[in-house]
Design an enzyme around this catalytic site. Structure first.
Site, short mmCIF file in Angstrom:
data_model
loop_
_atom_site.label_atom_id
_atom_site.label_comp_id
_atom_site.label_asym_id
_atom_site.label_seq_id
_atom_site.Cartn_x
_atom_site.Cartn_y
_atom_site.Cartn_z
N ASP A 328 24.55 -2.65 22.91
CA ASP A 328 23.41 -1.75 22.63
C ASP A 328 22.95 -1.68 21.15
OD1 ASP A 328 21.43 0.42 23.11
OD2 ASP A 328 22.53 1.76 22.04
N ASP A 526 27.32 3.83 22.43
CA ASP A 526 27.59 5.07 21.98
C ASP A 526 28.07 6.13 22.98
OD1 ASP A 526 25.42 5.71 23.17
OD2 ASP A 526 24.33 6.04 21.05
N ASP A 530 24.04 5.28 27.30
CA ASP A 530 24.50 4.18 27.83
C ASP A 530 25.48 4.42 28.86
OD1 ASP A 530 24.58 3.16 24.71
OD2 ASP A 530 23.20 2.30 25.92
#
Length: 649
Positions: A328, A526, A530
Site C-alpha cells: 500500500d 497498515d 487494508d
C-alpha cells in the site's frame, strides 16, 4: 548459580532429567559389574532392570495413554524394542536403548523449553505493580490489575512500564526493543505513546493509562504468540500424519522381519527377532516428528524477539515462499503523516470556510489524509462543528452533513457529478506537482481543492532493494491515489510497477492477478484500511502493530515497529526456517534409510542402531534451535530500477 539452574530446569524438564540421570547411573554401574565382576551377574541384571524402570516409566506411561486413544506412538515403539532385547537376554543393549531414548527426550524438551522460555520472557517484562498519582497529588503503589484507564502512572528511571499510555509530563529515552525490536531507546515527551514492557532509561515520566493491563500491547502480543505456537504449518500436519500412520507401518515391517526369514530362509527365530527389534528402533520416526516443530517454534520465538510477530507456523512457512510483495502507498511506503500544503478555494469561497467544512466532514475518519486536514483546521480555525450522517466511502472519501449542508470530501470520482471544469483543472495542477488533490463540494456547489503531501519513507528504496536481493521477483505498489502522485512515489521507491486509483475491490483483483501470474503474494499495509487485501493475499503483513490494534488482529505477520527495514528480516527468517525444516527432514529421512539398510545387511548391532537413531534426533533438535540465534541484518540501499505502470486490472 542456583537461580541459573532453576531458569532452565523447569517443571516439564526436571522429571525427564531425573529419569535420564538415574537410568544412566544404573546402566553404567550394571555394565561395570557385568564386565568387571562376573560373579555379580545377578546384581548387574538387577541394575539393568532398574535402568529400564527409571528411564522407561514415563515413556511407557505416554505410550499406554496413546494406545488408549487408539494410536501407536514412538514411545511404545522404543519400549517394545527394549522389551524385545530383554527377551533375547540382551539386557545391556535394551538398557542402552532406554537410556539414550530418555536422553533424547530430555534434550528435545530442553530445546522446546528454550523456545518457550524465549516467549515467556516477555511476561517478565511487565511489573506487578504501578505507582499511581492520585488527584490530590499523593502517590500510591497498587497492583497492576487495579490500574484503570485514565489513571496517571509515575515511571521513574530504570523502571519498566506496566501499561500502555500517553506521556502527559516529563522527558526521557525509552527502550522499547522488547515490543518493537528497535535497537536504540526512543525519545519520549508529552503526547508520545508508550507501551507496557518498555524500559524507562533516563528521566521520570507521567503516563496517562489508555488501556487496562490485560489489554496492553504486550499482553496481546503474548496471547497471539501463544496461539501461534498452537497453529500447525502444512509441513507439520504432514509430519503428524507420519507419526500417526507410519508407526503402524514400522510395526508391520518389524513383524515381517521376525516371521518371514525363519519361514522362507531358514533363519533362527532369535536372529530374526533381533533384526525385528533393530528395525523397530531405526525406522522409528522420532527425528521426523520433531524436525518441523523444532524449527517453526524457534523461528516464531526469534521473530518475536526482533519485533516480528508471526501469528502461526503456517505464516512463517509462507513467508519463506513469497515471490511478489505488494505495498500500500499511504502509511506504508510513505510516512503516513501527510500535511496540508495549500488551499485552493473556489470563487467566492474563503480559505477558512473551505478548510472548516472539509475538516468537519473528515472529523471522524481515521484516514491519514483526513487527520492531516483536521489537524491543520484546528490549528487555523479552532473548534470544528460536529458532523452528522457521516458516510465514509472506502477509496473515495467521505460524505457528511455539516451545519445543515451536505459536504463531500475526497477524490474526483466522489464529486465528479457536481465538480465544474475549474475545480477539476485545479485538481490536475495539484497532482502534476506530485501531491494529492482533495476536492470539496457542499450541496452540489464546488468549494475548492485541498493540496496534501506525504513524504516517502527514507528506508523505502533500501528495503525494496533488500527484498530483491532475497529473491523476491516482483515489487508492486497498490494505491487509491491518482496516477500522478502514484507515479512520483513509485519512482522514488523503486518498485517494479504501480497500480493507481484503485478501490478496495480493485486491490483484491490486483492481488488475485499477481498470484496467478507469479505465485504467492504478500500484501504489506497498515492494517487499518487494508484489511480486505491483507486477508486476500497469501501473506498479510501489517506495520506499526505496537500502536495499532487493527494490525494485530487483521494481519498474518505484524511488524511491531513502524519500520520498513524489518520487512526483509521477516522474509529472511521465513526462508531460513524453510531451509532448516528441509535440512531436518532430509537428515531424518537419510538416517532412517541408511540404518535400515545397514540392519538388513547384518552390519549393525542394536546399541549402534540406538546411537544412530537418537543421535539424529538430537541433531535435528539442535539444528532447529539455531534459528533462535537469528539476528537482524542491515539492508543496504541500492539504486531503484525502472518503474512499470499498469493502468488496469
Amino acid at each position: 548459580m542456583v537461580q541459573a539452574s532453576k531458569d532452565w530446569l523447569d517443571d516439564g524438564l526436571r522429571p525427564l532429567v531425573t529419569a535420564t540421570a538415574l537410568s544412566g547411573i544404573f546402566l553404567a554401574v550394571g555394565w561395570i559389574l557385568e564386565h568387571r565382576a562376573p560373579g555379580l551377574h545377578a546384581w548387574s541384571a538387577a541394575l539393568y532392570a532398574a535402568a529400564y524402570a527409571t528411564g522407561g516409566y514415563l515413556r511407557l506411561k505416554d505410550g499406554l495413554a496413546a494406545l488408549r486413544r487408539g494410536s501407536l506412538n514412538i514411545d511404545m515403539l522404543m519400549v517394545l524394542g527394549a522389551m524385545g532385547a530383554a527377551a533375547l537376554g540382551r539386557w545391556s543393549e535394551g538398557a542402552v536403548l532406554i537410556f539414550l531414548f530418555a536422553l533424547s527426550n530430555a534434550l528435545e524438551e530442553f530445546a522446546s523449553g528454550k523456545t518457550r522460555r524465549a516467549i515467556e520472557s516477555l511476561v517478565t517484562l511487565r511489573p506487578e505493580q504501578a505507582l499511581v498519582r492520585q488527584e490530590d497529588g499523593a502517590e500510591r503503589m497498587v497492583p497492576l490489575e487495579q490500574v484503570r484507564v485514565g489513571d496517571v502512572v509515575v515511571v521513574r528511571p530504570g523502571e519498566r512500564l506496566g501499561v500502555d499510555g500517553v506521556v502527559v509530563d516529563g522527558r526521557s529515552a525509552v527502550d522499547q526493543a522488547a515490543i518493537t525490536g528497535e535497537s536504540v531507546p526512543v525519545a519520549k515527551e508529552a503526547g508520545s505513546q508508550v507501551y507496557a514492557g518498555s524500559l524507562n532509561t533516563t528521566g521520570s515520566l507521567l503516563v496517562r493509562v489508555t488501556k487496562p493491563a490485560s489489554d496492553s500491547t504486550l499482553a496481546r502480543v503474548i496471547r497471539l504468540v501463544e496461539q501461534a505456537q498452537e497453529q500447525k504449518a502444512r509441513v507439520q500436519r504432514a509430519v503428524d500424519w507420519i507419526d500417526r500412520y507410519y508407526t503402524l507401518i514400522v510395526v508391520g515391517v518389524a513383524l515381517a522381519a521376525w516371521t518371514l526369514p525363519p519361514l522362507l530362509a531358514g533363519w533362527t527365530w532369535s536372529d530374526s527377532f533381533y533384526l525385528a527389534m533393530q528395525l523397530l528402533v531405526v525406522m522409528s520416526p522420532c527425528a521426523l516428528v520433531i524436525a518441523t516443530p523444532a524449527a517453526l517454534l524457534s523461528g516464531i520465538a526469534a521473530g518475536a524477539r526482533q519485533g516480528i510477530l508471526f501469528k502461526g507456523g503456517i505464516h512463517l512457512e509462507q513467508a519463506g515462499a513469497i515471490r511478489v510483495v505488494a505495498f500500500d502507498k499511504t502509511g506504508t511506503l510513505t510516512e503516513g503523516r501527510p500535511r496540508l500544503t495549500a488551499l485552493h478555494p473556489a470563487e467566492g469561497v474563503s480559505e477558512a470556510e473551505l478548510l472548516r467544512l472539509a475538516a468537519a466532514a473528515e472529523l471522524r475518519s481515521g484516514h491519514p489524509l483526513a487527520r492531516a486536514i483536521v489537524a491543520a483546521a484546528r490549528q487555523r480555525c479552532g473548534a470544528l462543528p460536529q458532523p452528522e450522517q457521516v458516510e465514509e466511502q472506502p477509496g473515495l472519501g467521505v460524505a457528511a452533513t455539516v451545519e445543515g449542508r451536505r459536504v463531500l470530501v475526497g477524490s474526483r470520482r466522489l464529486v465528479e457529478q457536481t465538480a465544474d471544469g475549474r475545480l477539476l483543472r485545479q485538481a490536475e495542477q495539484v497532482e502534476e506537482q506530485g501531491e494529492t488533490a482533495i476536492l470539496v463540494v457542499a450541496d452540489g456547489e464546488p468549494l475548492g481543492v485541498l493540496s496534501v503531501a506525504d513524504q516517502i519513507r527514507p528506508q523505502a528504496s533500501a528495503a525494496i532493494a533488500a527484498l530483491r536481493a532475497q529473491g523476491i521477483e516482483r515489487v508492486v505498489m497498490l494505491t487509491g491515489d491518482n496516477e500522478r502522485v502514484a507515479a512520483a512515489v513509485a519512482a522514488q521507491a523503486g518498485v517494479d510497477e504501480y497500480r493507481a486509483a484503485l478501490l478496495p475491490a480493485d486491490k483484491l483483483q490486483a492481488i488475485a492477478e499477481l498470484e496467478r501470474r507469479y505465485g504467492p503474494v504478500a500484501m504489506v499495509g497498515d492494517g487499518i484500511n487494508d484489511a480486505p487485501a491483507l486477508a486476500r493475499a497469501t501473506l498479510g503483513v501489517a506495520m506499526g502493530g505496537a500502536g495499532n490494534d487493527a494490525a494485530l488482529e487483521s494481519a498474518d505477520v505484524v511488524l511491531m515497529a513502524d519500520d520498513l527495514a524489518r520487512l526483509p528480516d521477516a522474509f529472511r527468517l521465513g526462508r531460513r526456517t524453510r531451509q532448516v525444516v528441509a535440512q531436518n527432514l532430509g537428515l531424518a529421512t537419510a538416517v532412517i534409510i541408511v540404518l535400515a539398510a545397514t540392519s538388513l545387511l547384518g552390519a549393525l548391532t542394536l546399541p549402534l542402531a540406538v546411537v544412530g537413531h537418537e543421535g539424529s534426533t538430537i541433531l535435528v533438535a539442535v539444528n532447529g534451535m539455531r534459528l533462535l540465534l537469528s539476528g537482524r541484518r542491515r539492508s543496504l540501499p541500492a539504486p531503484p530500477p525502472g518503474v512499470e505502470q499498469v493502468r488496469g486490472i
